[in-house]
Write an enzyme that holds these catalytic residues in place. Structure first.
Site: not given
Length: 406
Positions: A170-171
């Protein structure tokens, strides 16, 4: 090759972010030629500095995501520190932050305040849910977005709790989308003369990543929900992970021609001639007959033997490699995907490179991540502060540097 300037040369970025998505964005922009100033708070700095692996008090996690940046450590709760930050953002093209929505508004560093002072500023925010919607106030990390997005529900073995992905999907995915958005906003500024606020959400980015699941659900009228399938994809036979005598391999033979070559290898002429398996839909419908044949063939051979035979018939395959094998992989080394830097405390350090390969310039970052407050004096002097004013702010704790800074 004719050497060209890096694409973002002359762009100043203020990186007031922590941990991963924001710092990764700043690292990418630095690699592309921007001057990136990493701003931290005394005395702990970016929370990423407390994340392993540690050598002599230095975090490899922090070093990887903050290479190529200058370091400023300033107390923004002191009016002099906030004034310095405002002077700095007045000179900036880009401002990066990944705090909970509203947190920087209260500090006087929100988009409304900074864009009023600097209308050309491209201000990029990263948060778990974004700055709008019913969940915008909630805290979150990549793990939360992975769970909420439906991605986690599709991995692992049926009936078991989904595994952790062990990479910050996600990051990192949000970070590189942020890089693309910032570059687009800078290009748009050329004609408009104005910056804008970019609102990036980890949850949004992972929902957008579904190349299959969402359209499968909507196009089926809500009847098809992708679930855990373990080691293969039922909608892409044959595409999966298989156990050899000394390790694991992956085989991607979901395309008709590759399948026919694989079938002849693992099952012989009769197996390859079975017309039920000659189309993707046929293979998917009969996968429970196909999988045991392939599994048996792989299970009686070493990884090296499997790969040699698969390579010989041009069926895409690979060993499931550990990190020790990845860092020694000749392909990784040939592509320059590991770099060495000279760190002022640690000496030589080896870290992953970014995957940018330009024909006219080299984006490899040679400057290591800054020590906390390493460039306080030069940045302050560049903003017009006198040596005496800088000394006073150091004495009063407005500017802070770790002990290793000379």
């Amino acid at each position: 090759m004719t050497a060209q300037s890096l694409p973002l040369k002359g762009i100043r970025v203020i990186d007031y972010s922590h941990f991963l998505a924001g710092p990764y964005m700043g690292r990418c922009l630095a690699a592309l030629g921007a001057e990136v100033i990493k701003v931290e708070r005394p005395t702990m700095g970016d929370a990423g500095r407390a994340h392993p692996f540690f050598v002599n008090g230095q975090s490899g996690y922090f070093l990887q995501q903050n290479m190529g940046k200058q370091g400023l450590c300033v107390n923004l709760k002191d009016p002099r520190g906030l004034e310095m930050m405002h002077k700095l953002t007045d000179t900036a093209d880009v401002f990066l932050e990944n705090y909970r929505p509203g947190a920087l508004d209260r500090l006087g560093l929100g988009y409304a305040e900074l864009s009023k002072r600097n209308p050309k500023l491209v201000y990029c925010s990263v948060s778990a849910y974004g700055h709008t919607g019913p969940d915008s106030h909630r805290a979150g990390f990549g793990l939360i977005a992975e769970a909420k997005s439906g991605i986690m529900a599709m991995v692992g073995n049926p009936g078991e709790a989904p595994p952790l992905l062990r990479i910050a999907l996600g990051d990192m995915y949000t970070g590189i989308h942020g890089v693309a958005a910032v570059c687009a906003a800078l290009l748009g500024r050329v004609s408009s003369g104005l910056g804008q606020h970019i609102d990036m959400a980890l949850y949004d980015c992972l929902v957008s990543m579904h190349e299959y699941a969402v359209q499968c659900y909507t196009f089926s009228g809500g009847t098809e929900i992708p679930v855990q399938t373990g080691h293969d994809l039922p909608q892409s036979t044959l595409y999966g992970v298989f156990s050899a005598t000394d390790g694991y391999i992956v085989i991607a033979a979901q395309v008709d021609d590759a399948w026919k070559r694989l079938a002849a290898l693992v099952g012989g002429p009769a197996f390859a001639a079975d017309a039920r398996f000659h189309s993707a839909s046929g293979r998917n419908a009969n996968r429970l007959e196909i999988l045991p044949v392939v599994r048996t063939w792989v299970s009686t051979r070493t990884v090296a033997d499997c790969l040699a035979q698969l390579d010989a018939i041009e069926v895409p395959s690979a060993k499931v490699q550990g990190i020790d094998e990845v860092v020694a992989d000749p392909q990784v080394l040939a592509r320059g995907m590991l770099i060495e830097q000279e760190h002022p405390v640690l000496g030589k350090v080896k870290l992953p490179n970014l995957p940018f390969h330009f024909s006219g310039c080299d984006t490899t970052i040679t400057m290591p991540a800054p020590l906390m407050g390493q460039h306080n004096r030069s940045i302050a002097a560049g903003l017009g502060y006198s040596a005496a004013e800088i000394d006073r702010m150091v004495t009063d704790g407005v500017l802070y540097a770790e002990s290793a800074v000379k």
